[in-house]
Design a protein around this motif. Sequence first.
Motif, PDB file in Angstrom:
ATOM      1  N   UNK A   1      54.667  67.883  52.496  1.00 45.47           N
ATOM      2  CA  UNK A   1      56.058  68.158  52.148  1.00 45.47           C
ATOM      3  C   UNK A   1      56.534  67.257  51.008  1.00 45.47           C
ATOM      4  N   UNK A   2      57.526  67.756  50.281  1.00 47.38           N
ATOM      5  CA  UNK A   2      58.181  67.003  49.229  1.00 47.38           C
ATOM      6  C   UNK A   2      59.668  67.325  49.288  1.00 47.38           C
ATOM      7  N   UNK A   3      60.502  66.273  49.344  1.00 49.33           N
ATOM      8  CA  UNK A   3      61.952  66.423  49.446  1.00 49.33           C
ATOM      9  C   UNK A   3      62.633  65.506  48.434  1.00 49.33           C
ATOM     10  N   UNK A   4      63.824  65.906  48.020  1.00 49.07           N
ATOM     11  CA  UNK A   4      64.713  64.954  47.382  1.00 49.07           C
ATOM     12  C   UNK A   4      65.266  64.071  48.495  1.00 49.07           C
ATOM     13  N   UNK A   5      65.140  62.768  48.325  1.00 45.44           N
ATOM     14  CA  UNK A   5      65.641  61.877  49.366  1.00 45.44           C
ATOM     15  C   UNK A   5      67.164  61.792  49.298  1.00 45.44           C
ATOM     16  N   UNK A   6      67.772  61.945  50.445  1.00 46.78           N
ATOM     17  CA  UNK A   6      69.223  61.768  50.530  1.00 46.78           C
ATOM     18  C   UNK A   6      69.585  60.329  50.835  1.00 46.78           C
TER      19      UNK A   6
ATOM     20  N   UNK B   1      45.483  69.096  48.687  1.00 50.07           N
ATOM     21  CA  UNK B   1      46.934  69.020  48.670  1.00 50.07           C
ATOM     22  C   UNK B   1      47.507  70.080  47.728  1.00 50.07           C
ATOM     23  N   UNK B   2      48.595  70.704  48.147  1.00 45.75           N
ATOM     24  CA  UNK B   2      49.289  71.677  47.305  1.00 45.75           C
ATOM     25  C   UNK B   2      49.757  70.995  46.023  1.00 45.75           C
ATOM     26  N   UNK B   3      50.173  69.754  46.131  1.00 43.45           N
ATOM     27  CA  UNK B   3      50.602  68.977  44.966  1.00 43.45           C
ATOM     28  C   UNK B   3      49.495  68.902  43.927  1.00 43.45           C
ATOM     29  N   UNK B   4      48.258  68.729  44.400  1.00 49.02           N
ATOM     30  CA  UNK B   4      47.116  68.647  43.493  1.00 49.02           C
ATOM     31  C   UNK B   4      46.821  69.998  42.850  1.00 49.02           C
ATOM     32  N   UNK B   5      46.865  71.060  43.638  1.00 47.54           N
ATOM     33  CA  UNK B   5      46.489  72.384  43.142  1.00 47.54           C
ATOM     34  C   UNK B   5      47.392  72.857  42.021  1.00 47.54           C
ATOM     35  N   UNK B   6      48.696  72.684  42.155  1.00 42.36           N
ATOM     36  CA  UNK B   6      49.619  73.261  41.177  1.00 42.36           C
ATOM     37  C   UNK B   6      50.117  72.221  40.172  1.00 42.36           C
ATOM     38  N   UNK B   7      49.422  71.072  40.097  1.00 40.22           N
ATOM     39  CA  UNK B   7      49.842  70.030  39.167  1.00 40.22           C
ATOM     40  C   UNK B   7      49.881  70.479  37.725  1.00 40.22           C
TER      41      UNK B   7
ATOM     42  N   UNK C   1      43.235  77.302  58.738  1.00 40.40           N
ATOM     43  CA  UNK C   1      43.287  76.753  57.389  1.00 40.40           C
ATOM     44  C   UNK C   1      44.189  77.519  56.448  1.00 40.40           C
ATOM     45  N   UNK C   2      45.017  78.432  56.989  1.00 43.03           N
ATOM     46  CA  UNK C   2      45.915  79.242  56.168  1.00 43.03           C
ATOM     47  C   UNK C   2      47.253  78.517  56.030  1.00 43.03           C
ATOM     48  N   UNK C   3      47.730  78.419  54.788  1.00 40.23           N
ATOM     49  CA  UNK C   3      48.968  77.693  54.510  1.00 40.23           C
ATOM     50  C   UNK C   3      50.171  78.629  54.447  1.00 40.23           C
ATOM     51  N   UNK C   4      51.273  78.123  54.961  1.00 40.99           N
ATOM     52  CA  UNK C   4      52.565  78.779  54.798  1.00 40.99           C
ATOM     53  C   UNK C   4      53.474  77.778  54.117  1.00 40.99           C
ATOM     54  N   UNK C   5      53.964  78.110  52.901  1.00 39.35           N
ATOM     55  CA  UNK C   5      54.699  77.151  52.093  1.00 39.35           C
ATOM     56  C   UNK C   5      56.104  77.676  51.806  1.00 39.35           C
TER      57      UNK C   5
ATOM     58  N   UNK D   1      68.258  64.963  53.516  1.00 37.37           N
ATOM     59  CA  UNK D   1      67.271  65.216  52.465  1.00 37.37           C
ATOM     60  C   UNK D   1      67.300  66.697  52.066  1.00 37.37           C
ATOM     61  N   UNK D   2      66.854  66.976  50.834  1.00 34.59           N
ATOM     62  CA  UNK D   2      66.882  68.346  50.307  1.00 34.59           C
ATOM     63  C   UNK D   2      65.465  68.823  50.028  1.00 34.59           C
ATOM     64  N   UNK D   3      65.131  69.994  50.531  1.00 33.07           N
ATOM     65  CA  UNK D   3      63.792  70.569  50.406  1.00 33.07           C
ATOM     66  C   UNK D   3      63.391  70.809  48.948  1.00 33.07           C
ATOM     67  N   UNK D   4      62.157  70.430  48.620  1.00 32.39           N
ATOM     68  CA  UNK D   4      61.492  70.903  47.400  1.00 32.39           C
ATOM     69  C   UNK D   4      60.407  71.888  47.832  1.00 32.39           C
ATOM     70  N   UNK D   5      59.464  71.421  48.669  1.00 33.17           N
ATOM     71  CA  UNK D   5      58.562  72.358  49.339  1.00 33.17           C
ATOM     72  C   UNK D   5      58.109  71.761  50.669  1.00 33.17           C
ATOM     73  N   UNK D   6      57.759  72.661  51.577  1.00 35.37           N
ATOM     74  CA  UNK D   6      57.266  72.250  52.889  1.00 35.37           C
ATOM     75  C   UNK D   6      56.103  73.171  53.261  1.00 35.37           C
ATOM     76  N   UNK D   7      54.972  72.578  53.574  1.00 34.35           N
ATOM     77  CA  UNK D   7      53.746  73.341  53.828  1.00 34.35           C
ATOM     78  C   UNK D   7      53.254  73.112  55.252  1.00 34.35           C
ATOM     79  N   UNK D   8      52.965  74.184  55.946  1.00 36.35           N
ATOM     80  CA  UNK D   8      52.344  74.123  57.266  1.00 36.35           C
ATOM     81  C   UNK D   8      50.999  74.850  57.195  1.00 36.35           C
ATOM     82  N   UNK D   9      49.967  74.264  57.814  1.00 36.21           N
ATOM     83  CA  UNK D   9      48.623  74.850  57.794  1.00 36.21           C
ATOM     84  C   UNK D   9      48.202  75.165  59.221  1.00 36.21           C
TER      85      UNK D   9
END
Length: 447
Positions: free
Chosen positions: A118-123, A172-178, A140-144, A128-136
């Motif tokens: 997960x990645x959020x703007x810290x309050x 990491x999703x962060x790595x894939x879409x960098x 091994x299937x991701x829901x983002x 906090x405010x969502x940027x993305x949240x990933x559940x696997x």
Amino acid sequence: MILRYNISNFLSFNDTTEFNLFIGDYRRFDNHVYKFKDLDILKLTSIYGANATGKSNLVKAFDYLRDAVLEDDLTKLKVPSFKGNEDKPTELEIEFITKNTAYIYGFELLRDNIIKEYLYYSGISKKDTLIFDREVDKNGVSKIEVNKKLLKTKKFQILKDHYEERVNSNQLFLNLIGDIDLGDLSNEIEAVIKWMIKMQVIFPTSKPQYLVSNLLNEPSFMDFTRDMLCSFDTGIKNLHIKEFNISEYFGEDDKDLVNDLIEDLEKNDGEDIPLSVDMIVTLKEGEPVVKRLYVEHIGFGTNNLFSFNEESDGTKRLIEFMSMLYNLIVKEGDFSVYIIDEIGRSIHPSLLKEFLSKLSREDQIKGQLIFTTHESNLLDLNMLRPDEIWFAEKNRERGNTEFKTLAEFKKIRPDLNIRKGYLNGRFGGIPILANFDDLNWTEYASN
């Protein structure tokens, strides 16, 4: 700037353990405090602890986080869980500031496979405010889920769905879409990745790769390094960088090496190739040359220069730290973060204290320095605040690392002899020694 780091089931950290850089109830050394909105954050932090208490494991946890973001296959890293907890997930979460924005980034993984990311703007103290949240899931299937405000077009939504299907559970999703253009979502992810890359994690054996390049390309850095080394009374008068023809420097026996280096220069558009701390291969007017650092000592002159390897380990370490000191004191731009394990390795205690005292006295420290040490000489309230001094201890029953700060102890006066109290075991963080008088040394003697 790091706000806090939460670690769970990683090396000697069992239950969730928080390390933070929030200020305590102290008003000294305002130059050590970075103000962000209504929050005050410390720029300097020292961590003490006996051997095997886990202070170095904190540094390794920072290093693992950084490597995980850059690695496209987490199985190569092999997450080191707390002994006996291999069937439980490891959790890492960091809160930090970059580009005047506070973020929270974290993930959970089990046997090198992501469960949650997960990645959020810290309050900060608010929501906090969502940027993305990933559940696997177990397959091994991701829901983002992504903040809709960051995916403003249908094209970006389609691309997000495409990469949601492509991301593997060991990545990491962060790595894939960098490097992928997903509009405003990519802008936020790029800021996070750049901050992670810039975070410097330094171990006792770490060596700077671009010291010579920086000395060559930044005249102000060369002047700063020269002046600092002279002020530390190392006997150094000046630094020199000498240039050599690459073929003549290596000779006929290393012809294959020379060809490989020339080929690498061409592939990398002439970008400098570090060969060691004190030597690079680079291009000058299109021709490959070797450039090497030499040291001039007082009384020897320019005809009797010393190579970097001829210097003492302490002087070499001090020179290696110059880039850090320059970035923390002089260089403008986004603040740098340095995390150093065993900062005192090879450096004389008096020299190390002078090094850190110079930093402590600076009006504008431009970043953060977090370091582990055994050196009690640094326990000085004329250099560090009580909330900048942490102690790591191993829970003797459970075997996990626990942290506390000097600020948690009562009656910490500015004139208190912290060093004496530490060595007497008042604050913990020192070895619990056996009674040596009871040891029968003679039984180990050879007959």
